[in-house]
Design a protein around this motif. Structure first.
Motif, PDB file in Angstrom:
ATOM      1  N   TYR A 106       0.832  -1.211   0.000  1.00  0.00           N
ATOM      2  CA  TYR A 106       0.000   0.000   0.000  1.00  0.00           C
ATOM      3  C   TYR A 106       0.864   1.257   0.000  1.00  0.00           C
ATOM      4  N   GLU A 107       1.907   1.264   0.822  1.00  0.00           N
ATOM      5  CA  GLU A 107       2.768   2.448   0.896  1.00  0.00           C
ATOM      6  C   GLU A 107       3.427   2.737  -0.451  1.00  0.00           C
ATOM      7  N   LEU A 108       3.919   1.689  -1.113  1.00  0.00           N
ATOM      8  CA  LEU A 108       4.553   1.883  -2.421  1.00  0.00           C
ATOM      9  C   LEU A 108       3.533   2.348  -3.455  1.00  0.00           C
ATOM     10  N   PHE A 109       2.322   1.815  -3.378  1.00  0.00           N
ATOM     11  CA  PHE A 109       1.257   2.205  -4.307  1.00  0.00           C
ATOM     12  C   PHE A 109       0.906   3.680  -4.133  1.00  0.00           C
TER      13      PHE A 109
ATOM     14  N   ALA B  64       3.655   5.889  -5.420  1.00  0.00           N
ATOM     15  CA  ALA B  64       3.685   5.934  -6.884  1.00  0.00           C
ATOM     16  C   ALA B  64       2.601   6.841  -7.436  1.00  0.00           C
ATOM     17  N   LYS B  65       1.475   6.905  -6.745  1.00  0.00           N
ATOM     18  CA  LYS B  65       0.365   7.759  -7.157  1.00  0.00           C
ATOM     19  C   LYS B  65       0.538   9.207  -6.691  1.00  0.00           C
ATOM     20  N   ASP B  66       1.519   9.418  -5.788  1.00  0.00           N
ATOM     21  CA  ASP B  66       1.699  10.723  -5.157  1.00  0.00           C
ATOM     22  C   ASP B  66       0.456  11.106  -4.353  1.00  0.00           C
TER      23      ASP B  66
ATOM     24  N   GLY C 174     -11.696   8.327  -0.243  1.00  0.00           N
ATOM     25  CA  GLY C 174     -10.252   8.453  -0.361  1.00  0.00           C
ATOM     26  C   GLY C 174      -9.884   8.931  -1.742  1.00  0.00           C
ATOM     27  N   PRO C 175      -8.605   9.046  -2.038  1.00  0.00           N
ATOM     28  CA  PRO C 175      -8.184   9.518  -3.367  1.00  0.00           C
ATOM     29  C   PRO C 175      -8.601   8.564  -4.478  1.00  0.00           C
ATOM     30  N   TRP C 176      -9.025   7.364  -4.123  1.00  0.00           N
ATOM     31  CA  TRP C 176      -9.485   6.372  -5.100  1.00  0.00           C
ATOM     32  C   TRP C 176     -10.961   6.513  -5.441  1.00  0.00           C
ATOM     33  N   THR C 177     -11.664   7.413  -4.751  1.00  0.00           N
ATOM     34  CA  THR C 177     -13.101   7.577  -4.966  1.00  0.00           C
ATOM     35  C   THR C 177     -13.400   7.850  -6.441  1.00  0.00           C
ATOM     36  N   GLY C 178     -14.342   7.102  -6.988  1.00  0.00           N
ATOM     37  CA  GLY C 178     -14.731   7.260  -8.384  1.00  0.00           C
ATOM     38  C   GLY C 178     -13.959   6.364  -9.336  1.00  0.00           C
ATOM     39  N   LEU C 179     -12.904   5.735  -8.853  1.00  0.00           N
ATOM     40  CA  LEU C 179     -12.126   4.832  -9.695  1.00  0.00           C
ATOM     41  C   LEU C 179     -12.669   3.410  -9.575  1.00  0.00           C
TER      42      LEU C 179
ATOM     43  N   ASP D 247      -5.688  -4.086  -8.282  1.00  0.00           N
ATOM     44  CA  ASP D 247      -4.677  -4.704  -9.145  1.00  0.00           C
ATOM     45  C   ASP D 247      -3.357  -3.926  -9.076  1.00  0.00           C
ATOM     46  N   GLU D 248      -3.459  -2.599  -9.020  1.00  0.00           N
ATOM     47  CA  GLU D 248      -2.252  -1.781  -8.917  1.00  0.00           C
ATOM     48  C   GLU D 248      -1.573  -1.984  -7.572  1.00  0.00           C
TER      49      GLU D 248
END
Length: 219
Positions: free
Chosen positions: A28-31, A34-36, A59-64, A71-72
């Motif tokens: 999770y930390e690396l992900f 990578a996404k900043d 979270g920043p993933w909302t809507g994705l 998978d990422e």
């Protein structure tokens, strides 16, 4: 009062049988790096299906697409075998020797279950049942996984013993009717596990093997 043996042993996987949470957290930390994106409180993922978190928690993933995000994340998890939690292999073997029905109830998928058991020097045939993220509609803290395990094993949940390292998992087992849920303090402190409903908290699995085959009394 009636006497009863342990009807089933219901074991979580990550953080309970194997000390894999550091690997997942690193992923999770690396992900997020990578996404900043800012790294959220990763405790929200512990014991839960990541798909459920990405689908329901803001979270920043909302809507994705939750599956695409997961998978990422998985691509960033270190490709390492998890370390066993102390007493894990011995507990599984004790269940076999006492003929205690044994199920793994996990938020992970089948390949990770097999790899984790291999890290313990065990195979899938060492357990009677595996309930994974693919077998339930609702993940922990919903009781569906533990209820399904008891149903398939033909076990009375009130006479079962469960082991969990997360508050979400403890709540799931308790909601399924399991009265004796052991908290394993590998990823959360004893206070959090007791507050979630754990009957006892232990540092590892070594205290659980002596419970199997024992006749206990309950109302």
């Amino acid at each position: 009062m009636t006497s009863t043996r342990v009807s089933a042993l219901l074991l979580d996987l990550d953080g309970t049988l194997v000390d894999s949470e550091p690997l997942h957290r690193r992923g999770y930390e690396l992900f997020f790096a990578a996404k900043d994106w800012d790294v959220p409180d990763l405790d929200m993922f512990t014991g839960r299906r990541a798909l459920d978190v990405f689908a329901t928690e803001p979270g920043p993933w909302t809507g994705l697409d939750p599956q695409a995000v997961l998978d990422e994340v998985l691509a960033h998890v270190p490709d390492e075998d998890p370390a066993p939690v102390l007493g894990a292999r011995e507990l599984v073997l004790a269940a076999r020797s006492t003929r205690t029905p044994l199920a793994i109830v996990t938020s992970a998928g089948p390949p990770w279950v097999e790899r984790s058991l291999t890290s313990l020097g065990l195979g899938l045939d060492s357990v009677d049942l595996v309930v994974t993220a693919l077998d339930v509609v609702a993940g922990k803290p919903d009781p569906e996984g533990f209820a399904l395990a008891c149903e398939r094993l033909g076990a009375d949940p009130t006479a079962a013993v469960a082991a969990e390292d997360s508050p979400a998992g403890i709540r799931a087992a308790r909601a399924a009717g399991v009265r004796r849920v052991m908290g394993i303090a590998t990823t959360h402190g004893a206070d959090a596990l007791l507050a979630a409903g754990a009957a006892e908290v232990h540092a590892d699995l070594r205290p659980l093997a002596p419970l199997l085959g024992r006749v206990s009394r309950r109302p």
